[in-house]
Scaffold this motif. Structure first.
Motif, PDB file in Angstrom:
ATOM      1  N   ASP A   1       5.581  56.568  93.813  1.00 58.80           N
ATOM      2  CA  ASP A   1       5.673  56.011  95.153  1.00 58.80           C
ATOM      3  C   ASP A   1       4.872  54.704  95.202  1.00 58.80           C
ATOM      4  O   ASP A   1       4.204  54.330  94.230  1.00 58.80           O
ATOM      5  CB  ASP A   1       5.246  57.014  96.232  1.00 58.80           C
ATOM      6  N   ALA A   2       4.960  54.023  96.326  1.00 54.15           N
ATOM      7  CA  ALA A   2       4.364  52.685  96.426  1.00 54.15           C
ATOM      8  C   ALA A   2       2.845  52.722  96.245  1.00 54.15           C
ATOM      9  O   ALA A   2       2.258  51.785  95.699  1.00 54.15           O
ATOM     10  CB  ALA A   2       4.727  52.070  97.774  1.00 54.15           C
ATOM     11  N   HIS A   3       2.201  53.812  96.679  1.00 53.43           N
ATOM     12  CA  HIS A   3       0.745  53.889  96.541  1.00 53.43           C
ATOM     13  C   HIS A   3       0.333  54.079  95.084  1.00 53.43           C
ATOM     14  O   HIS A   3      -0.632  53.481  94.626  1.00 53.43           O
ATOM     15  CB  HIS A   3       0.192  55.027  97.409  1.00 53.43           C
ATOM     16  N   LEU A   4       1.058  54.919  94.357  1.00 53.36           N
ATOM     17  CA  LEU A   4       0.747  55.112  92.931  1.00 53.36           C
ATOM     18  C   LEU A   4       0.860  53.787  92.180  1.00 53.36           C
ATOM     19  O   LEU A   4       0.028  53.473  91.324  1.00 53.36           O
ATOM     20  CB  LEU A   4       1.710  56.143  92.311  1.00 53.36           C
ATOM     21  N   VAL A   5       1.887  53.017  92.506  1.00 56.38           N
ATOM     22  CA  VAL A   5       2.071  51.722  91.850  1.00 56.38           C
ATOM     23  C   VAL A   5       0.936  50.771  92.252  1.00 56.38           C
ATOM     24  O   VAL A   5       0.357  50.085  91.410  1.00 56.38           O
ATOM     25  CB  VAL A   5       3.456  51.129  92.197  1.00 56.38           C
ATOM     26  N   ALA A   6       0.582  50.770  93.545  1.00 59.26           N
ATOM     27  CA  ALA A   6      -0.478  49.873  94.024  1.00 59.26           C
ATOM     28  C   ALA A   6      -1.789  50.140  93.285  1.00 59.26           C
ATOM     29  O   ALA A   6      -2.553  49.210  93.006  1.00 59.26           O
ATOM     30  CB  ALA A   6      -0.669  50.053  95.531  1.00 59.26           C
ATOM     31  N   ASN A   7      -2.037  51.413  92.950  1.00 60.99           N
ATOM     32  CA  ASN A   7      -3.291  51.754  92.284  1.00 60.99           C
ATOM     33  C   ASN A   7      -3.452  51.089  90.919  1.00 60.99           C
ATOM     34  O   ASN A   7      -4.574  50.847  90.485  1.00 60.99           O
ATOM     35  CB  ASN A   7      -3.402  53.276  92.103  1.00 60.99           C
ATOM     36  N   VAL A   8      -2.354  50.835  90.213  1.00 61.23           N
ATOM     37  CA  VAL A   8      -2.498  50.227  88.886  1.00 61.23           C
ATOM     38  C   VAL A   8      -2.389  48.700  88.922  1.00 61.23           C
ATOM     39  O   VAL A   8      -2.710  48.038  87.937  1.00 61.23           O
ATOM     40  CB  VAL A   8      -1.492  50.782  87.845  1.00 61.23           C
ATOM     41  N   LEU A   9      -1.953  48.148  90.043  1.00 64.00           N
ATOM     42  CA  LEU A   9      -1.720  46.697  90.065  1.00 64.00           C
ATOM     43  C   LEU A   9      -2.973  45.859  89.791  1.00 64.00           C
ATOM     44  O   LEU A   9      -2.868  44.810  89.143  1.00 64.00           O
ATOM     45  CB  LEU A   9      -1.060  46.275  91.388  1.00 64.00           C
ATOM     46  N   PRO A  10      -4.176  46.292  90.249  1.00 68.50           N
ATOM     47  CA  PRO A  10      -5.355  45.470  89.945  1.00 68.50           C
ATOM     48  C   PRO A  10      -5.610  45.309  88.446  1.00 68.50           C
ATOM     49  O   PRO A  10      -6.308  44.387  88.026  1.00 68.50           O
ATOM     50  CB  PRO A  10      -6.509  46.256  90.597  1.00 68.50           C
ATOM     51  N   ARG A  11      -5.032  46.208  87.637  1.00 68.19           N
ATOM     52  CA  ARG A  11      -5.263  46.107  86.194  1.00 68.19           C
ATOM     53  C   ARG A  11      -4.285  45.146  85.522  1.00 68.19           C
ATOM     54  O   ARG A  11      -4.394  44.902  84.320  1.00 68.19           O
ATOM     55  CB  ARG A  11      -5.142  47.506  85.552  1.00 68.19           C
ATOM     56  N   LEU A  12      -3.322  44.619  86.274  1.00 66.33           N
ATOM     57  CA  LEU A  12      -2.323  43.725  85.680  1.00 66.33           C
ATOM     58  C   LEU A  12      -2.677  42.272  85.953  1.00 66.33           C
ATOM     59  O   LEU A  12      -3.108  41.924  87.049  1.00 66.33           O
ATOM     60  CB  LEU A  12      -0.937  44.013  86.287  1.00 66.33           C
ATOM     61  N   ASP A  13      -2.477  41.432  84.938  1.00 68.70           N
ATOM     62  CA  ASP A  13      -2.705  39.993  85.089  1.00 68.70           C
ATOM     63  C   ASP A  13      -1.402  39.372  85.587  1.00 68.70           C
ATOM     64  O   ASP A  13      -0.631  38.786  84.820  1.00 68.70           O
ATOM     65  CB  ASP A  13      -3.127  39.419  83.730  1.00 68.70           C
ATOM     66  N   LEU A  14      -1.145  39.519  86.902  1.00 67.80           N
ATOM     67  CA  LEU A  14       0.158  39.157  87.451  1.00 67.80           C
ATOM     68  C   LEU A  14       0.501  37.683  87.258  1.00 67.80           C
ATOM     69  O   LEU A  14       1.673  37.312  87.170  1.00 67.80           O
ATOM     70  CB  LEU A  14       0.223  39.522  88.941  1.00 67.80           C
ATOM     71  N   GLU A  15      -0.534  36.843  87.184  1.00 69.95           N
ATOM     72  CA  GLU A  15      -0.287  35.401  87.060  1.00 69.95           C
ATOM     73  C   GLU A  15       0.397  35.063  85.729  1.00 69.95           C
ATOM     74  O   GLU A  15       1.074  34.049  85.603  1.00 69.95           O
ATOM     75  CB  GLU A  15      -1.628  34.659  87.189  1.00 69.95           C
ATOM     76  N   ASN A  16       0.215  35.958  84.749  1.00 66.72           N
ATOM     77  CA  ASN A  16       0.784  35.689  83.423  1.00 66.72           C
ATOM     78  C   ASN A  16       1.886  36.674  83.049  1.00 66.72           C
ATOM     79  O   ASN A  16       2.024  37.072  81.891  1.00 66.72           O
ATOM     80  CB  ASN A  16      -0.335  35.703  82.370  1.00 66.72           C
ATOM     81  N   ILE A  17       2.651  37.110  84.061  1.00 69.27           N
ATOM     82  CA  ILE A  17       3.779  38.012  83.818  1.00 69.27           C
ATOM     83  C   ILE A  17       5.024  37.409  84.462  1.00 69.27           C
ATOM     84  O   ILE A  17       4.985  36.948  85.596  1.00 69.27           O
ATOM     85  CB  ILE A  17       3.494  39.407  84.429  1.00 69.27           C
ATOM     86  N   ASP A  18       6.133  37.392  83.705  1.00 68.67           N
ATOM     87  CA  ASP A  18       7.413  36.947  84.277  1.00 68.67           C
ATOM     88  C   ASP A  18       8.173  38.135  84.880  1.00 68.67           C
ATOM     89  O   ASP A  18       8.694  38.046  85.982  1.00 68.67           O
ATOM     90  CB  ASP A  18       8.286  36.298  83.194  1.00 68.67           C
ATOM     91  N   VAL A  19       8.262  39.225  84.104  1.00 65.00           N
ATOM     92  CA  VAL A  19       9.032  40.390  84.553  1.00 65.00           C
ATOM     93  C   VAL A  19       8.189  41.643  84.342  1.00 65.00           C
ATOM     94  O   VAL A  19       7.664  41.871  83.254  1.00 65.00           O
ATOM     95  CB  VAL A  19      10.364  40.535  83.776  1.00 65.00           C
ATOM     96  N   LEU A  20       8.060  42.429  85.409  1.00 61.77           N
ATOM     97  CA  LEU A  20       7.377  43.723  85.326  1.00 61.77           C
ATOM     98  C   LEU A  20       8.434  44.820  85.444  1.00 61.77           C
ATOM     99  O   LEU A  20       9.178  44.869  86.431  1.00 61.77           O
ATOM    100  CB  LEU A  20       6.350  43.847  86.458  1.00 61.77           C
ATOM    101  N   PHE A  21       8.517  45.661  84.419  1.00 60.96           N
ATOM    102  CA  PHE A  21       9.406  46.814  84.489  1.00 60.96           C
ATOM    103  C   PHE A  21       8.597  48.027  84.931  1.00 60.96           C
ATOM    104  O   PHE A  21       7.512  48.286  84.396  1.00 60.96           O
ATOM    105  CB  PHE A  21      10.025  47.113  83.116  1.00 60.96           C
ATOM    106  N   ILE A  22       9.111  48.754  85.911  1.00 62.36           N
ATOM    107  CA  ILE A  22       8.494  50.029  86.290  1.00 62.36           C
ATOM    108  C   ILE A  22       9.456  51.124  85.854  1.00 62.36           C
ATOM    109  O   ILE A  22      10.574  51.240  86.378  1.00 62.36           O
ATOM    110  CB  ILE A  22       8.239  50.117  87.804  1.00 62.36           C
ATOM    111  N   GLU A  23       9.046  51.887  84.834  1.00 62.23           N
ATOM    112  CA  GLU A  23       9.903  52.975  84.365  1.00 62.23           C
ATOM    113  C   GLU A  23       9.560  54.211  85.187  1.00 62.23           C
ATOM    114  O   GLU A  23       8.503  54.815  85.028  1.00 62.23           O
ATOM    115  CB  GLU A  23       9.693  53.237  82.865  1.00 62.23           C
ATOM    116  N   ASN A  24      10.463  54.578  86.082  1.00 66.76           N
ATOM    117  CA  ASN A  24      10.201  55.690  86.997  1.00 66.76           C
ATOM    118  C   ASN A  24      10.267  57.017  86.256  1.00 66.76           C
ATOM    119  O   ASN A  24      10.719  57.091  85.120  1.00 66.76           O
ATOM    120  CB  ASN A  24      11.222  55.661  88.141  1.00 66.76           C
TER     121      ASN A  24
END
Lengths: 119, 283
Positions: free
Chosen positions: B120-143
Protein backbone atom coordinates in the motif's frame (compact mmCIF):
# COMPACT_ATOMS: atom_id res chain seq x y z
CA UNK A 1 -5.94 -12.08 8.17
CA UNK A 2 -4.32 -11.67 4.77
CA UNK A 3 -7.03 -9.84 2.94
CA UNK A 4 -7.18 -6.33 1.67
CA UNK A 5 -10.79 -6.00 2.80
CA UNK A 6 -9.38 -5.67 6.32
CA UNK A 7 -7.25 -2.67 5.26
CA UNK A 8 -10.32 -1.11 3.69
CA UNK A 9 -12.27 -1.81 6.88
CA UNK A 10 -9.71 -0.18 9.16
CA UNK A 11 -9.95 2.97 7.05
CA UNK A 12 -13.72 2.72 7.17
CA UNK A 13 -13.72 2.58 10.96
CA UNK A 14 -11.36 5.58 11.13
CA UNK A 15 -13.70 7.62 8.94
CA UNK A 16 -16.81 6.52 10.81
CA UNK A 17 -15.26 7.38 14.18
CA UNK A 18 -14.29 10.84 12.95
CA UNK A 19 -17.79 11.53 11.66
CA UNK A 20 -19.39 10.20 14.84
CA UNK A 21 -17.11 12.44 16.93
CA UNK A 22 -17.90 15.52 14.91
CA UNK A 23 -21.62 14.88 15.42
CA UNK A 24 -21.18 14.02 19.09
CA UNK A 25 -22.93 10.72 18.46
CA UNK A 26 -23.16 8.06 21.12
CA UNK A 27 -23.01 5.20 18.74
CA UNK A 28 -23.30 4.33 15.12
CA UNK A 29 -26.47 2.58 14.07
CA UNK A 30 -25.97 1.82 10.39
CA UNK A 31 -23.16 2.17 7.88
CA UNK A 32 -24.03 2.13 4.19
CA UNK A 33 -21.35 1.36 1.61
CA UNK A 34 -21.50 1.39 -2.16
CA UNK A 35 -19.26 -1.28 -3.57
CA UNK A 36 -18.85 -1.73 -7.30
CA UNK A 37 -18.37 -5.25 -8.59
CA UNK A 38 -15.21 -4.00 -10.31
CA UNK A 39 -13.83 -2.32 -7.19
CA UNK A 40 -11.75 -5.31 -6.19
CA UNK A 41 -13.48 -5.51 -2.82
CA UNK A 42 -15.69 -8.47 -1.98
CA UNK A 43 -18.69 -7.40 0.15
CA UNK A 44 -18.81 -10.74 2.01
CA UNK A 45 -15.16 -10.49 3.03
CA UNK A 46 -15.64 -6.83 3.93
CA UNK A 47 -18.48 -7.81 6.24
CA UNK A 48 -16.41 -10.46 8.02
CA UNK A 49 -13.50 -8.02 8.37
CA UNK A 50 -15.97 -5.52 9.80
CA UNK A 51 -16.94 -8.01 12.54
CA UNK A 52 -13.38 -7.72 13.83
CA UNK A 53 -12.59 -4.12 13.04
CA UNK A 54 -15.61 -2.69 14.85
CA UNK A 55 -14.80 -4.18 18.26
CA UNK A 56 -14.18 -1.54 20.91
CA UNK A 57 -15.17 1.31 18.59
CA UNK A 58 -18.20 3.58 18.40
CA UNK A 59 -19.39 1.29 15.58
CA UNK A 60 -19.30 -1.83 17.73
CA UNK A 61 -23.07 -2.36 17.44
CA UNK A 62 -23.50 -0.93 13.97
CA UNK A 63 -25.07 -2.72 11.05
CA UNK A 64 -23.11 -2.71 7.82
CA UNK A 65 -25.18 -2.49 4.66
CA UNK A 66 -23.57 -2.93 1.29
CA UNK A 67 -25.15 -1.68 -1.90
CA UNK A 68 -23.59 -3.52 -4.77
CA UNK A 69 -23.15 -1.47 -7.93
CA UNK A 70 -23.01 -3.29 -11.24
CA UNK A 71 -20.85 -2.04 -14.10
CA UNK A 72 -22.30 0.52 -16.49
CA UNK A 73 -20.50 1.87 -19.52
CA UNK A 74 -20.71 4.80 -21.91
CA UNK A 75 -19.47 4.20 -25.43
CA UNK A 76 -17.19 6.98 -26.65
CA UNK A 77 -17.84 5.98 -30.26
CA UNK A 78 -21.65 5.80 -30.42
CA UNK A 79 -22.61 7.48 -27.14
CA UNK A 80 -24.71 4.58 -25.83
CA UNK A 81 -24.99 4.11 -22.06
CA UNK A 82 -25.65 0.53 -21.01
CA UNK A 83 -25.26 -2.06 -18.26
CA UNK A 84 -22.29 -4.34 -18.70
CA UNK A 85 -21.03 -7.58 -17.24
CA UNK A 86 -17.80 -7.48 -15.22
CA UNK A 87 -16.03 -9.57 -17.87
CA UNK A 88 -17.23 -7.65 -20.91
CA UNK A 89 -17.07 -3.88 -20.90
CA UNK A 90 -17.41 -3.38 -24.64
CA UNK A 91 -20.27 -1.45 -26.16
CA UNK A 92 -23.17 -3.88 -26.61
CA UNK A 93 -24.30 -2.03 -29.73
CA UNK A 94 -21.15 -1.41 -31.76
CA UNK A 95 -18.78 -3.79 -29.87
CA UNK A 96 -16.27 -0.96 -29.62
CA UNK A 97 -13.65 -1.20 -26.88
CA UNK A 98 -13.44 2.57 -26.41
CA UNK A 99 -15.87 2.76 -23.52
CA UNK A 100 -15.74 4.57 -20.19
CA UNK A 101 -16.85 2.82 -17.02
CA UNK A 102 -19.37 5.20 -15.48
CA UNK A 103 -20.30 2.96 -12.54
CA UNK A 104 -19.15 -0.27 -11.00
CA UNK A 105 -15.67 0.44 -9.62
CA UNK A 106 -16.67 2.56 -6.65
CA UNK A 107 -15.74 1.78 -3.07
CA UNK A 108 -17.57 4.48 -1.19
CA UNK A 109 -18.81 5.20 2.30
CA UNK A 110 -22.18 6.60 1.28
CA UNK A 111 -24.07 7.21 4.50
CA UNK A 112 -24.00 6.57 8.21
CA UNK A 113 -26.81 6.75 10.71
CA UNK A 114 -25.84 7.98 14.15
CA UNK A 115 -27.61 7.73 17.47
CA UNK A 116 -27.45 10.93 19.45
CA UNK A 117 -28.94 11.77 22.78
CA UNK A 118 -31.54 14.47 22.38
CA UNK A 119 -31.43 17.03 25.16
CA UNK B 1 -37.03 7.74 5.55
CA UNK B 2 -36.49 11.14 7.08
CA UNK B 3 -32.97 12.21 7.92
CA UNK B 4 -33.79 14.67 10.64
CA UNK B 5 -36.66 13.85 12.98
CA UNK B 6 -35.72 10.38 14.10
CA UNK B 7 -38.53 8.53 12.35
CA UNK B 8 -35.98 6.10 11.06
CA UNK B 9 -35.84 4.44 14.44
CA UNK B 10 -37.10 0.98 13.63
CA UNK B 11 -37.93 -2.16 15.56
CA UNK B 12 -34.43 -3.28 14.70
CA UNK B 13 -32.66 -0.38 16.40
CA UNK B 14 -35.15 0.74 19.03
CA UNK B 15 -33.29 -1.20 21.73
CA UNK B 16 -30.37 1.14 21.23
CA UNK B 17 -32.33 4.06 22.62
CA UNK B 18 -31.38 5.09 26.10
CA UNK B 19 -33.03 3.08 28.86
CA UNK B 20 -33.35 6.06 31.20
CA UNK B 21 -36.20 7.50 29.16
CA UNK B 22 -34.29 10.28 27.45
CA UNK B 23 -34.67 10.03 23.72
CA UNK B 24 -31.89 9.28 21.38
CA UNK B 25 -32.33 10.56 17.90
CA UNK B 26 -31.02 9.11 14.74
CA UNK B 27 -29.12 11.38 12.42
CA UNK B 28 -28.27 10.21 8.96
CA UNK B 29 -25.12 11.66 7.50
CA UNK B 30 -24.57 11.43 3.78
CA UNK B 31 -20.92 11.06 3.04
CA UNK B 32 -19.23 10.30 -0.23
CA UNK B 33 -15.85 9.24 1.00
CA UNK B 34 -13.68 6.85 -0.84
CA UNK B 35 -13.07 3.91 1.45
CA UNK B 36 -9.32 4.06 0.89
CA UNK B 37 -8.91 7.80 1.16
CA UNK B 38 -6.00 7.61 3.63
CA UNK B 39 -4.18 5.32 1.26
CA UNK B 40 -5.05 7.55 -1.68
CA UNK B 41 -3.85 10.68 0.13
CA UNK B 42 -0.50 9.01 0.86
CA UNK B 43 -0.35 7.83 -2.77
CA UNK B 44 -0.81 11.41 -3.97
CA UNK B 45 2.02 12.51 -1.64
CA UNK B 46 4.24 9.74 -3.02
CA UNK B 47 3.42 10.76 -6.59
CA UNK B 48 4.18 14.41 -5.84
CA UNK B 49 7.58 13.38 -4.45
CA UNK B 50 8.35 11.25 -7.53
CA UNK B 51 7.29 14.13 -9.76
CA UNK B 52 9.54 16.63 -7.96
CA UNK B 53 12.48 14.38 -8.84
CA UNK B 54 11.17 13.37 -12.28
CA UNK B 55 11.17 9.65 -11.49
CA UNK B 56 8.81 7.50 -13.60
CA UNK B 57 7.33 4.81 -11.32
CA UNK B 58 5.91 1.56 -12.70
CA UNK B 59 3.93 -0.93 -10.61
CA UNK B 60 4.44 -4.56 -11.69
CA UNK B 61 1.60 -6.92 -10.88
CA UNK B 62 0.92 -10.58 -11.67
CA UNK B 63 0.35 -13.99 -10.11
CA UNK B 64 3.27 -15.38 -8.11
CA UNK B 65 5.81 -16.95 -10.45
CA UNK B 66 4.84 -15.11 -13.64
CA UNK B 67 8.35 -13.78 -14.13
CA UNK B 68 8.26 -10.23 -12.71
CA UNK B 69 11.75 -10.42 -11.22
CA UNK B 70 13.11 -12.21 -14.31
CA UNK B 71 11.70 -9.44 -16.51
CA UNK B 72 13.41 -6.85 -14.32
CA UNK B 73 16.71 -8.76 -14.48
CA UNK B 74 16.51 -9.03 -18.27
CA UNK B 75 15.56 -5.35 -18.51
CA UNK B 76 18.50 -4.21 -16.39
CA UNK B 77 20.89 -6.33 -18.46
CA UNK B 78 19.44 -5.10 -21.78
CA UNK B 79 19.54 -1.44 -20.73
CA UNK B 80 23.17 -1.92 -19.70
CA UNK B 81 23.22 1.29 -17.69
CA UNK B 82 21.32 3.28 -20.34
CA UNK B 83 18.71 4.25 -17.76
CA UNK B 84 19.20 4.65 -14.03
CA UNK B 85 16.92 2.00 -12.49
CA UNK B 86 15.92 1.28 -8.90
CA UNK B 87 13.60 -1.42 -7.63
CA UNK B 88 11.28 -1.87 -4.67
CA UNK B 89 10.41 -5.52 -4.10
CA UNK B 90 7.27 -6.59 -2.25
CA UNK B 91 6.95 -10.10 -0.84
CA UNK B 92 5.43 -11.69 2.23
CA UNK B 93 8.85 -12.93 3.34
CA UNK B 94 12.55 -13.08 2.31
CA UNK B 95 15.03 -10.71 0.67
CA UNK B 96 15.52 -13.13 -2.24
CA UNK B 97 14.14 -10.93 -5.02
CA UNK B 98 15.98 -7.80 -3.88
CA UNK B 99 19.19 -9.85 -3.71
CA UNK B 100 18.71 -10.93 -7.35
CA UNK B 101 18.42 -7.29 -8.44
CA UNK B 102 21.36 -6.13 -6.29
CA UNK B 103 23.50 -8.86 -7.84
CA UNK B 104 23.21 -6.85 -11.09
CA UNK B 105 24.53 -3.71 -9.40
CA UNK B 106 21.11 -2.02 -9.14
CA UNK B 107 19.70 -0.48 -5.97
CA UNK B 108 16.87 -2.63 -4.57
CA UNK B 109 14.84 -2.38 -1.38
CA UNK B 110 12.77 -5.23 -0.07
CA UNK B 111 9.44 -4.68 1.67
CA UNK B 112 8.32 -7.79 3.51
CA UNK B 113 4.62 -7.51 4.21
CA UNK B 114 4.31 -10.42 6.67
CA UNK B 115 0.79 -11.59 6.00
CA UNK B 116 -0.46 -8.68 3.92
CA UNK B 117 -1.36 -9.63 0.37
CA UNK B 118 -0.48 -6.32 -1.29
CA UNK B 119 1.68 -3.22 -1.01
CA UNK B 120 0.00 0.00 0.00
CA UNK B 121 1.03 3.64 -0.29
CA UNK B 122 2.27 3.81 3.32
CA UNK B 123 4.54 0.77 2.97
CA UNK B 124 6.07 2.34 -0.13
CA UNK B 125 6.43 5.73 1.59
CA UNK B 126 8.42 4.08 4.38
CA UNK B 127 11.23 3.02 2.04
CA UNK B 128 11.36 6.18 -0.08
CA UNK B 129 13.78 8.06 2.23
CA UNK B 130 16.34 5.35 1.47
CA UNK B 131 16.22 6.03 -2.28
CA UNK B 132 18.37 8.63 -4.03
CA UNK B 133 15.46 9.84 -6.16
CA UNK B 134 17.50 12.59 -7.82
CA UNK B 135 19.62 9.94 -9.53
CA UNK B 136 16.88 7.56 -10.68
CA UNK B 137 15.13 7.61 -14.07
CA UNK B 138 12.71 4.70 -13.56
CA UNK B 139 11.61 3.09 -10.30
CA UNK B 140 9.98 -0.32 -10.61
CA UNK B 141 7.77 -1.45 -7.74
CA UNK B 142 7.34 -5.21 -7.90
CA UNK B 143 4.09 -5.81 -6.05
CA UNK B 144 3.24 -8.95 -4.08
CA UNK B 145 2.39 -11.77 -6.50
CA UNK B 146 -1.42 -11.72 -6.41
CA UNK B 147 -4.02 -11.03 -9.08
CA UNK B 148 -6.64 -9.64 -6.71
CA UNK B 149 -5.62 -7.27 -3.94
CA UNK B 150 -2.79 -5.12 -5.37
CA UNK B 151 -5.12 -3.63 -8.01
CA UNK B 152 -7.14 -1.81 -5.32
CA UNK B 153 -4.25 0.18 -3.84
CA UNK B 154 -2.77 3.24 -5.47
CA UNK B 155 0.91 3.44 -4.51
CA UNK B 156 1.55 6.81 -6.14
CA UNK B 157 2.95 5.15 -9.24
CA UNK B 158 2.42 6.39 -12.80
CA UNK B 159 1.83 3.20 -14.77
CA UNK B 160 0.63 -0.35 -14.16
CA UNK B 161 2.33 -3.23 -15.93
CA UNK B 162 0.49 -6.54 -15.58
CA UNK B 163 2.18 -9.81 -16.50
CA UNK B 164 0.45 -12.98 -17.68
CA UNK B 165 2.73 -15.98 -18.18
CA UNK B 166 1.94 -18.62 -20.78
CA UNK B 167 1.89 -21.30 -18.06
CA UNK B 168 -1.34 -19.71 -16.78
CA UNK B 169 -4.75 -19.76 -18.43
CA UNK B 170 -5.18 -17.46 -21.41
CA UNK B 171 -8.57 -16.43 -20.00
CA UNK B 172 -7.08 -14.83 -16.88
CA UNK B 173 -8.08 -11.28 -17.97
CA UNK B 174 -11.69 -12.46 -18.00
CA UNK B 175 -11.34 -14.11 -14.57
CA UNK B 176 -9.55 -11.17 -12.92
CA UNK B 177 -11.07 -8.13 -14.64
CA UNK B 178 -10.18 -5.67 -11.85
CA UNK B 179 -6.48 -6.44 -12.19
CA UNK B 180 -6.26 -6.59 -15.98
CA UNK B 181 -8.47 -3.56 -16.54
CA UNK B 182 -5.91 -1.57 -14.54
CA UNK B 183 -3.03 -2.49 -16.89
CA UNK B 184 -1.42 0.30 -18.91
CA UNK B 185 0.38 -2.51 -20.72
CA UNK B 186 0.07 -6.29 -20.49
CA UNK B 187 3.15 -8.46 -20.88
CA UNK B 188 2.64 -12.06 -21.96
CA UNK B 189 5.74 -13.57 -20.37
CA UNK B 190 7.71 -16.82 -20.84
CA UNK B 191 6.79 -16.95 -24.54
CA UNK B 192 9.75 -19.31 -25.05
CA UNK B 193 7.54 -22.00 -23.48
CA UNK B 194 4.71 -21.51 -26.00
CA UNK B 195 5.98 -24.32 -28.22
CA UNK B 196 5.43 -26.77 -25.37
CA UNK B 197 2.12 -25.25 -24.22
CA UNK B 198 -0.28 -25.31 -27.14
CA UNK B 199 -3.27 -24.68 -24.84
CA UNK B 200 -2.23 -21.04 -24.28
CA UNK B 201 -3.25 -18.71 -27.09
CA UNK B 202 -1.73 -15.21 -26.88
CA UNK B 203 -4.44 -14.03 -29.28
CA UNK B 204 -7.16 -15.31 -26.95
CA UNK B 205 -5.48 -13.62 -23.97
CA UNK B 206 -5.44 -10.37 -25.92
CA UNK B 207 -9.09 -10.82 -26.94
CA UNK B 208 -10.03 -11.28 -23.25
CA UNK B 209 -8.24 -8.03 -22.43
CA UNK B 210 -10.06 -6.16 -25.23
CA UNK B 211 -13.41 -7.35 -23.86
CA UNK B 212 -12.53 -5.30 -20.76
CA UNK B 213 -12.53 -2.24 -23.04
CA UNK B 214 -8.79 -1.95 -22.68
CA UNK B 215 -6.66 -0.61 -25.50
CA UNK B 216 -3.44 -1.27 -23.57
CA UNK B 217 -0.61 -2.66 -25.68
CA UNK B 218 0.06 -6.39 -25.34
CA UNK B 219 3.77 -7.22 -25.36
CA UNK B 220 4.93 -10.80 -25.88
CA UNK B 221 8.24 -11.23 -24.09
CA UNK B 222 10.67 -13.97 -23.17
CA UNK B 223 13.13 -12.81 -20.54
CA UNK B 224 15.10 -15.98 -21.27
CA UNK B 225 15.61 -15.74 -25.04
CA UNK B 226 15.21 -11.97 -25.37
CA UNK B 227 12.24 -12.34 -27.75
CA UNK B 228 10.07 -9.22 -27.57
CA UNK B 229 12.55 -7.34 -25.35
CA UNK B 230 13.01 -4.65 -27.99
CA UNK B 231 9.25 -3.91 -28.10
CA UNK B 232 9.11 -3.81 -24.31
CA UNK B 233 12.08 -1.45 -24.04
CA UNK B 234 10.62 0.72 -26.81
CA UNK B 235 7.38 1.00 -24.81
CA UNK B 236 9.34 1.83 -21.65
CA UNK B 237 11.43 4.53 -23.35
CA UNK B 238 8.38 5.98 -25.06
CA UNK B 239 6.45 6.22 -21.76
CA UNK B 240 9.48 7.79 -20.07
CA UNK B 241 9.71 10.40 -22.82
CA UNK B 242 5.97 11.07 -22.54
CA UNK B 243 6.29 11.45 -18.76
CA UNK B 244 9.21 13.87 -19.10
CA UNK B 245 7.26 15.95 -21.61
CA UNK B 246 4.37 16.13 -19.16
CA UNK B 247 6.71 17.16 -16.34
CA UNK B 248 8.03 20.05 -18.48
CA UNK B 249 4.48 21.38 -18.43
CA UNK B 250 4.27 20.63 -14.72
CA UNK B 251 1.80 17.83 -15.36
CA UNK B 252 1.93 14.22 -14.23
CA UNK B 253 0.67 10.81 -15.16
CA UNK B 254 -1.71 8.45 -13.34
CA UNK B 255 -2.57 4.87 -14.24
CA UNK B 256 -5.29 5.13 -16.90
CA UNK B 257 -8.03 3.44 -14.88
CA UNK B 258 -7.47 5.47 -11.73
CA UNK B 259 -7.53 8.87 -13.36
CA UNK B 260 -10.64 7.92 -15.30
CA UNK B 261 -12.37 6.68 -12.16
CA UNK B 262 -11.64 9.91 -10.31
CA UNK B 263 -12.95 12.04 -13.12
CA UNK B 264 -16.11 10.05 -13.64
CA UNK B 265 -17.05 9.75 -10.02
CA UNK B 266 -16.23 13.35 -9.27
CA UNK B 267 -13.99 12.39 -6.39
CA UNK B 268 -10.87 14.16 -7.54
CA UNK B 269 -10.07 15.07 -3.96
CA UNK B 270 -10.88 12.67 -1.18
CA UNK B 271 -12.56 15.35 0.89
CA UNK B 272 -15.58 14.88 3.07
CA UNK B 273 -18.90 15.91 1.64
CA UNK B 274 -21.21 16.27 4.54
CA UNK B 275 -24.86 16.90 4.39
CA UNK B 276 -25.38 16.91 8.12
CA UNK B 277 -28.80 17.00 9.62
CA UNK B 278 -29.60 20.36 11.22
CA UNK B 279 -28.38 20.41 14.75
CA UNK B 280 -29.44 22.84 17.47
CA UNK B 281 -26.73 25.35 18.27
CA UNK B 282 -25.43 25.10 21.78
CA UNK B 283 -23.38 27.71 23.53
Amino acid sequence: MPMHELSACMELIDQVEAIARSHEAERVDTIVLRIGSLSGVEPGLLESAFEMARLGTVAEHARLRTERIEPRIRCRACGLEADAGPGDLRCPACFGTDTALIAGDEMILARIELLQTAD
Amino acid sequence: MCDTCGCNITDGNRHLLRADGSHAKVTAVSVLNKLLRHNDAQAEANRALFDRHGVLVINLMSSPGSGKTSLLEATIKALNGGLRIAVIEGDLETENDAARIRALGVEAHQITTGTACHLDAHLVANVLPRLDLENIDVLFIENVGNLVCPASFDLGHHLNLTLLSVTEGDDKPAKYPVMFRAADAMVISKTDLLAALDEFSPDKAEACLRRLASNAPVLRVSSKTGEGMREWLDWLNQRLEHYRNLRRENRSLSPAVQSEGRRLHGLARPDVRFKPAPKPQTA
